[in-house]
Design an enzyme around this catalytic site. Structure first.
Site, PDB file in Angstrom:
ATOM      1  NE  ARG A   1      55.956  30.546  48.377  1.00  0.00           N
ATOM      2  CZ  ARG A   1      55.713  30.723  47.085  1.00  0.00           C
ATOM      3  NH1 ARG A   1      55.880  29.731  46.246  1.00  0.00           N
ATOM      4  NH2 ARG A   1      55.287  31.879  46.634  1.00  0.00           N
TER       5      ARG A   1
ATOM      6  CG  HIS B   1      36.602  45.570  49.034  1.00  0.00           C
ATOM      7  ND1 HIS B   1      37.549  45.362  48.086  1.00  0.00           N
ATOM      8  CD2 HIS B   1      36.580  46.884  49.275  1.00  0.00           C
ATOM      9  CE1 HIS B   1      38.081  46.528  47.766  1.00  0.00           C
ATOM     10  NE2 HIS B   1      37.513  47.471  48.472  1.00  0.00           N
TER      11      HIS B   1
ATOM     12  CE  LYS C   1      33.466  50.420  50.680  1.00  0.00           C
ATOM     13  NZ  LYS C   1      34.474  50.165  51.690  1.00  0.00           N
TER      14      LYS C   1
ATOM     15  CG  ASP D   1      42.486  49.401  40.545  1.00  0.00           C
ATOM     16  OD1 ASP D   1      42.502  48.167  40.680  1.00  0.00           O
ATOM     17  OD2 ASP D   1      42.772  50.189  41.459  1.00  0.00           O
TER      18      ASP D   1
ATOM     19  CG  HIS E   1      35.274  49.018  43.559  1.00  0.00           C
ATOM     20  ND1 HIS E   1      35.028  47.743  44.009  1.00  0.00           N
ATOM     21  CD2 HIS E   1      36.598  49.216  43.719  1.00  0.00           C
ATOM     22  CE1 HIS E   1      36.165  47.202  44.416  1.00  0.00           C
ATOM     23  NE2 HIS E   1      37.125  48.067  44.249  1.00  0.00           N
TER      24      HIS E   1
ATOM     25  CE  LYS F   1      45.262  54.158  43.245  1.00  0.00           C
ATOM     26  NZ  LYS F   1      44.541  53.925  44.489  1.00  0.00           N
TER      27      LYS F   1
HETATM   28  N1  NAP Z   1      45.582  42.578  50.389  1.00  0.00           N
HETATM   29  C1  NAP Z   1      44.398  43.101  50.262  1.00  0.00           C
HETATM   30  O1  NAP Z   1      43.919  43.897  51.084  1.00  0.00           O
HETATM   31  C2  NAP Z   1      43.540  42.757  49.081  1.00  0.00           C
HETATM   32  C3  NAP Z   1      42.392  43.520  48.825  1.00  0.00           C
HETATM   33  C4  NAP Z   1      41.581  43.177  47.759  1.00  0.00           C
HETATM   34  C5  NAP Z   1      41.908  42.087  46.963  1.00  0.00           C
HETATM   35  N2  NAP Z   1      43.032  41.358  47.207  1.00  0.00           N
HETATM   36  C6  NAP Z   1      43.296  40.186  46.380  1.00  0.00           C
HETATM   37  O2  NAP Z   1      43.466  39.060  47.239  1.00  0.00           O
HETATM   38  C7  NAP Z   1      44.401  38.157  46.694  1.00  0.00           C
HETATM   39  C8  NAP Z   1      45.519  37.939  47.693  1.00  0.00           C
HETATM   40  O3  NAP Z   1      46.161  39.192  47.956  1.00  0.00           O
HETATM   41  P1  NAP Z   1      47.258  39.374  49.078  1.00  0.00           P
HETATM   42  O4  NAP Z   1      47.508  40.830  49.132  1.00  0.00           O
HETATM   43  O5  NAP Z   1      46.895  38.674  50.314  1.00  0.00           O
HETATM   44  O6  NAP Z   1      48.521  38.645  48.396  1.00  0.00           O
HETATM   45  P2  NAP Z   1      49.835  38.137  49.134  1.00  0.00           P
HETATM   46  O7  NAP Z   1      50.128  38.975  50.330  1.00  0.00           O
HETATM   47  O8  NAP Z   1      50.878  37.996  48.071  1.00  0.00           O
HETATM   48  O9  NAP Z   1      49.416  36.696  49.669  1.00  0.00           O
HETATM   49  C9  NAP Z   1      49.441  35.545  48.890  1.00  0.00           C
HETATM   50  C10 NAP Z   1      49.984  34.412  49.764  1.00  0.00           C
HETATM   51  O10 NAP Z   1      49.957  33.232  48.977  1.00  0.00           O
HETATM   52  C11 NAP Z   1      51.226  32.595  49.112  1.00  0.00           C
HETATM   53  N3  NAP Z   1      51.559  31.845  47.917  1.00  0.00           N
HETATM   54  C12 NAP Z   1      51.853  32.315  46.685  1.00  0.00           C
HETATM   55  N4  NAP Z   1      52.158  31.293  45.871  1.00  0.00           N
HETATM   56  C13 NAP Z   1      52.058  30.157  46.593  1.00  0.00           C
HETATM   57  C14 NAP Z   1      52.254  28.800  46.287  1.00  0.00           C
HETATM   58  N5  NAP Z   1      52.610  28.371  45.073  1.00  0.00           N
HETATM   59  N6  NAP Z   1      52.059  27.911  47.268  1.00  0.00           N
HETATM   60  C15 NAP Z   1      51.702  28.293  48.513  1.00  0.00           C
HETATM   61  N7  NAP Z   1      51.508  29.564  48.857  1.00  0.00           N
HETATM   62  C16 NAP Z   1      51.692  30.497  47.903  1.00  0.00           C
HETATM   63  C17 NAP Z   1      52.191  33.744  49.275  1.00  0.00           C
HETATM   64  O11 NAP Z   1      53.393  33.280  49.809  1.00  0.00           O
HETATM   65  P3  NAP Z   1      54.759  34.045  49.376  1.00  0.00           P
HETATM   66  O12 NAP Z   1      54.665  35.409  49.979  1.00  0.00           O
HETATM   67  O13 NAP Z   1      55.819  33.193  49.971  1.00  0.00           O
HETATM   68  O14 NAP Z   1      54.764  34.077  47.887  1.00  0.00           O
HETATM   69  C18 NAP Z   1      51.425  34.652  50.214  1.00  0.00           C
HETATM   70  O15 NAP Z   1      51.603  34.281  51.551  1.00  0.00           O
HETATM   71  C19 NAP Z   1      44.858  38.782  45.374  1.00  0.00           C
HETATM   72  O16 NAP Z   1      44.031  38.258  44.354  1.00  0.00           O
HETATM   73  C20 NAP Z   1      44.574  40.261  45.563  1.00  0.00           C
HETATM   74  O17 NAP Z   1      44.339  40.907  44.329  1.00  0.00           O
HETATM   75  C21 NAP Z   1      43.858  41.685  48.254  1.00  0.00           C
END
Ligand code: NAP
Length: 492
Positions: A39, A176, A180, A233, A238, A339
């Site tokens: 964004r 993920h 591993k 979850d 997993h 947990k």
């Molecule tokens: N983080 C992890 O380690 C992890 C691990 C396993 C799975 N996941 C999965 O991976 C996915 C992403 O997770 P995340 O933790 O990276 O989420 P996040 O930090 O919320 O990242 C999502 C990104 O997408 C952007 N976004 C949202 N709506 C948008 C739009 N309409 N247009 C353009 N950009 C937009 C957000 O911007 P804004 O912040 O401005 O909204 C943010 O930068 C999810 O499905 C999550 O379940 C994540």
């Protein structure tokens, strides 16, 4: 590779660091480009600077300026709103330019690093502008992150929506856990060693335990966890993935279709629990406040941000599952996850049947300890075999000894995020370590009967285990009632 959500946590913590490691290993081609979309308004340079900081933070001492310079030159950025059609026209244009500049030849890997609620917007818009259409010369693939629905119905709806624009073989559902090395090694251990398979069945194995224990609490994920809980979850994805690799028949080849078919057969063979069985074969728990083995006093789940003070959500789940097939009939598989447990580890325990003790009659040996094979998935990755050995001395006594293989001793500790193999495989069109739509739906089918009973009968005894312990007493009884015990590991 086009990353939607390039400003998010997953991109910074896992994806770009994983690409850094791939680059370090010489596994990225020259004709390659990464286009991040999010964004915020910024140019390529600002994006590169931000990603350099993220990589430095997450790869620590593995940081290498020369590798970064090499990777950085492939990184690009564009601002766009994922919900707007105009964004996809701009993506098309930018990709055509990158194709010309970088020689990427129209092969696109779209990584959806965004919440699942945005998947429909992205895939439909990509389809509408022709970016999902493959030809003989180029491929188009999409990686999505879990959760893949939250029950059978929503998983089917998600798969149906994806199939509107993508063929199943274009969809790479990432888990993920499959990144591993230790999980991938289950297949190698079983099928590359002649001495394992003959003993890998109900004739020799008494039971199997799969433990995914977390010492962390729900942290900042309280709101999400209130909807999900430990069962949803962790188990359909997993734990059942581990079970699939552990229990599958040898595939005809390591081609992805063959492996995924065998895993699906395992899930098909698992008896979903009847409502009556849920009462005796499934255990739930929720942690109260307590003291961790490190001495840290931690609050109860119900005191976490975003959690109701009267929450009935489980933070612990244990199941006893059985399989209706030739190899595993009568062998229970005990699964547990939770947990704020006393330690953070994932392991699989294969407990073998006891040896007949007839030949030790009239000796000091009253009972032989069962032999045990432990596959340590993380940490301290390795494989341990415990068996009986004679204690030296004139009396006939047996003690349990361990043969222990540690990955680090043989292969060192190569730094990795766990995403390298998965991204690399997807680029090469190998879907073996990704989930098929059927696998996802079957996983939900297995836990749905448990979710239904738990929803209908709210737990009355929550919180029923203290943080820093091994979970509710009923989980111990699940095995004790069968004359068995969970394997305990030493706490820090
Ligand atoms: N983080 C992890 O380690 C992890 C691990 C396993 C799975 N996941 C999965 O991976 C996915 C992403 O997770 P995340 O933790 O990276 O989420 P996040 O930090 O919320 O990242 C999502 C990104 O997408 C952007 N976004 C949202 N709506 C948008 C739009 N309409 N247009 C353009 N950009 C937009 C957000 O911007 P804004 O912040 O401005 O909204 C943010 O930068 C999810 O499905 C999550 O379940 C994540």
């Amino acid at each position: 590779m086009i990353i939607f959500g390039a400003g998010g946590d997953l991109t910074k913590r896992k994806l770009i660091p994983a690409l850094f490691y791939l680059c370090q290993g010489g596994l990225l081609p020259e004709t390659f480009a990464i286009l991040g979309l999010d964004r915020l308004e910024m140019d390529d340079e600002a994006f590169r600077d931000g990603m350099a900081d993220a990589v430095k933070e997450h790869v620590g001492s593995a940081w290498n300026e020369a590798t970064w310079r090499k990777l950085c030159h492939h990184l690009h950025y564009m601002q766009g709103n994922i919900k707007e059609e105009a964004t996809y026209m701009a993506v098309c244009e930018r990709l055509s330019r990158l194709d010309a500049e970088r020689g990427t030849e129209g092969n696109y890997l779209f990584y959806l690093a965004v919440p699942p609620s945005l998947f429909p917007d992205i895939t439909r818009h990509l389809g509408a502008v022709g970016l999902t259409a493959e030809s003989e010369d180029d491929w188009r693939r999409v990686i999505i992150e879990k959760p893949f629905g939250n029950d059978v119905e929503s998983a089917k709806a998600l798969n149906g929506m994806l199939h509107e624009t993508l063929d199943e073989d274009q969809i790479y559902r990432i888990d993920h856990y499959l990144g591993k090395e230790t999980v991938q090694n289950i297949m190698v251990f079983r099928f590359a060693n002649g001495f394992i398979e003959p003993f890998w069945n109900r004739q020799h194995i008494d039971h199997v335990q799969i433990t995914v224990a977390e010492s962390v609490g729900v942290e900042h994920r309280g709101e999400y966890y209130e909807q999900a809980g430990a069962l949803r979850d962790m188990i359909p994805n997993h734990l059942l993935v581990l079970l699939g690799f552990l229990a599958m028949e040898p595939p005809n080849s390591f081609e992805s279709g063959a492996v995924r078919d065998e895993i699906n057969k395992v899930l098909d063979a698992i008896h979903p629990l009847t409502p009556e069985q849920v009462l005796t074969h499934a255990v739930r728990g929720q942690y109260g406040e307590g003291v961790m083995p490190t001495g840290e006093r931690v609050p109860a789940y119900r005191s976490s941000p975003g959690v109701s003070p009267t929450s009935g959500r489980e933070t612990y789940a244990a199941l006893k599952l059985t399989m209706d097939n030739w190899r595993w009939a009568g062998v229970p598989f005990y699964l547990r996850t939770g947990k704020r447990l006393a330690a953070q580890y994932t392991e699989i325990v294969i407990q073998y049947k006891r040896a007949p003790k007839i030949m030790f009659k009239n000796t000091d040996i009253e009972q032989m300890t069962p032999d045990m094979l432990v596959l340590r998935i993380q940490p301290n990755e390795g494989i341990q075999m415990s068996f009986g050995a004679k204690i030296p001395g004139p009396r006939m006594r047996v003690g349990t000894v361990n043969m222990d293989f540690c990955y680090a001793d043989y292969f060192g500790n190569a730094p990795a995020t766990g995403y390298e193999t998965l991204i690399y495989d997807c680029m090469n069109g190998d879907a073996t370590l990704f989930k098929h739509a059927d696998t996802v739906e079957k996983g939900w089918e297995i836990v749905e009967s448990v979710m239904d009973v738990w929803n209908a009968l709210p737990a009355r005894d929550f919180p029923n285990y203290a943080a820093g312990t091994w979970g509710p007493a009923a989980a111990g009884d699940l095995l004790k009632n069968d004359g068995r015990l969970w394997r305990r590991i030493k706490t820090p």
